[in-house]
Design a protein around this motif. Sequence first.
Motif, PDB file in Angstrom:
ATOM      1  N   GLY A 177       0.806  -1.131   0.061  1.00 26.13           N
ATOM      2  CA  GLY A 177      -0.243   0.117   0.040  1.00 26.13           C
ATOM      3  C   GLY A 177       0.766   1.216  -0.080  1.00 26.13           C
ATOM      4  O   GLY A 177       2.154   1.113   0.325  1.00 26.13           O
ATOM      5  N   HIS A 178       0.375   2.222  -0.249  1.00 22.73           N
ATOM      6  CA  HIS A 178       0.930   3.698  -0.181  1.00 22.73           C
ATOM      7  C   HIS A 178       0.148   4.792  -0.108  1.00 22.73           C
ATOM      8  O   HIS A 178      -1.338   4.712   0.058  1.00 22.73           O
ATOM      9  N   ALA A 179       0.424   5.910   0.172  1.00 22.44           N
ATOM     10  CA  ALA A 179      -0.210   7.288   0.263  1.00 22.44           C
ATOM     11  C   ALA A 179       0.764   8.274  -0.564  1.00 22.44           C
ATOM     12  O   ALA A 179       1.664   8.191  -0.494  1.00 22.44           O
ATOM     13  N   LEU A 180       0.065   9.403  -1.289  1.00 20.18           N
ATOM     14  CA  LEU A 180       0.645   9.985  -1.995  1.00 20.18           C
ATOM     15  C   LEU A 180       0.523  11.535  -1.200  1.00 20.18           C
ATOM     16  O   LEU A 180      -0.508  11.981  -1.670  1.00 20.18           O
ATOM     17  N   TYR A 181       1.443  12.069  -0.676  1.00 17.51           N
ATOM     18  CA  TYR A 181       1.255  13.299   0.076  1.00 17.51           C
ATOM     19  C   TYR A 181       1.141  14.468  -0.945  1.00 17.51           C
ATOM     20  O   TYR A 181       1.905  14.381  -2.062  1.00 17.51           O
ATOM     21  N   GLY A 182       0.238  15.311  -0.829  1.00 16.93           N
ATOM     22  CA  GLY A 182      -0.073  16.403  -1.702  1.00 16.93           C
ATOM     23  C   GLY A 182      -0.775  16.218  -2.844  1.00 16.93           C
ATOM     24  O   GLY A 182      -1.158  17.118  -3.592  1.00 16.93           O
ATOM     25  N   TYR A 183      -1.220  14.858  -3.425  1.00 19.10           N
ATOM     26  CA  TYR A 183      -2.086  14.551  -4.495  1.00 19.10           C
ATOM     27  C   TYR A 183      -3.370  15.169  -4.306  1.00 19.10           C
ATOM     28  O   TYR A 183      -3.998  15.091  -3.186  1.00 19.10           O
ATOM     29  N   ASP A 184      -4.046  15.378  -5.468  1.00 19.72           N
ATOM     30  CA  ASP A 184      -5.410  15.820  -5.386  1.00 19.72           C
ATOM     31  C   ASP A 184      -6.490  14.940  -5.860  1.00 19.72           C
ATOM     32  O   ASP A 184      -7.309  15.283  -5.936  1.00 19.72           O
ATOM     33  N   LEU A 223      -7.885  10.572  -4.814  1.00 19.72           N
ATOM     34  CA  LEU A 223      -8.090   9.645  -3.928  1.00 19.72           C
ATOM     35  C   LEU A 223      -6.873   8.968  -3.354  1.00 19.72           C
ATOM     36  O   LEU A 223      -6.914   8.454  -2.119  1.00 19.72           O
ATOM     37  N   CYS A 224      -5.795   9.195  -4.181  1.00 16.03           N
ATOM     38  CA  CYS A 224      -4.478   8.325  -3.847  1.00 16.03           C
ATOM     39  C   CYS A 224      -3.683   8.904  -2.663  1.00 16.03           C
ATOM     40  O   CYS A 224      -2.811   8.643  -2.290  1.00 16.03           O
ATOM     41  N   LYS A 225      -4.268  10.279  -2.316  1.00 19.08           N
ATOM     42  CA  LYS A 225      -3.800  10.853  -1.218  1.00 19.08           C
ATOM     43  C   LYS A 225      -4.101  10.040   0.189  1.00 19.08           C
ATOM     44  O   LYS A 225      -3.197  10.241   1.063  1.00 19.08           O
ATOM     45  N   ASN A 226      -5.188   9.118   0.180  1.00 18.62           N
ATOM     46  CA  ASN A 226      -5.257   8.382   1.516  1.00 18.62           C
ATOM     47  C   ASN A 226      -4.443   6.845   1.219  1.00 18.62           C
ATOM     48  O   ASN A 226      -3.981   6.578   0.152  1.00 18.62           O
ATOM     49  N   VAL A 227      -4.079   6.382   2.616  1.00 19.20           N
ATOM     50  CA  VAL A 227      -3.425   5.179   2.487  1.00 19.20           C
ATOM     51  C   VAL A 227      -4.489   4.034   1.784  1.00 19.20           C
ATOM     52  O   VAL A 227      -5.766   3.826   2.040  1.00 19.20           O
TER      53      VAL A 227
END
Length: 136
Positions: free
Chosen positions: A1-8, A10-14
Motif C-alpha cells: 500500500g501507499h499514500a501520495l502526500y499532496g496529491y489531489d 483519492l491516492c492521497k489516502n492510504v
Amino acid sequence: GHALYGYDGLCKNVHGHSYKLTVTLIGIPVSDNKHVKFGMVMDFSDLKKIVNECVVALFDHATVLNIDSPHKELAEAMASRGHKIVRVSYQPTSEMMIIDFANIIMSELPSHIQLHSLKLQETDSSYAEWFASDNS
C-alpha cells in the motif's frame, strides 16, 4: 500500500494494490554444454531469489510512505502498532518505485548480465515501465 502526500485525488489516502513486477534481462546464454546452466542467461531461480529478497521481502504487505512528508507521523504511529512500514525519500508512485527497484536489482546482478526493463503493474490497466536504454 501507499499514500501520495499532496496529491489531489483519492491516492492521497492510504490504500493498497496487488502489484506485479516483470523483470527482463540481457545477456549471453552459457554456451558450454557441460555447464549446469547451459543455454541460460541466468537461472530463473537465481533471478527470483534476488527479486524476492531485495524487493518483494521489503515491499510486500508494507505501507510505503515518503519520509519527508507529514506522513512521517502516520508511519511512526502505524509502526508502533506493528504495521510494516517502508519509508522512502521519494513520492511512492509506481513511476518512482520502479526506478528504486531498478537500482536495487542492478546492484545485485552478476556483472555479465544487464537489466533490460522492468514493468510494475499497479492495477490491470495502470503500470509504469523502466528501460535501461532510457536511463543510461
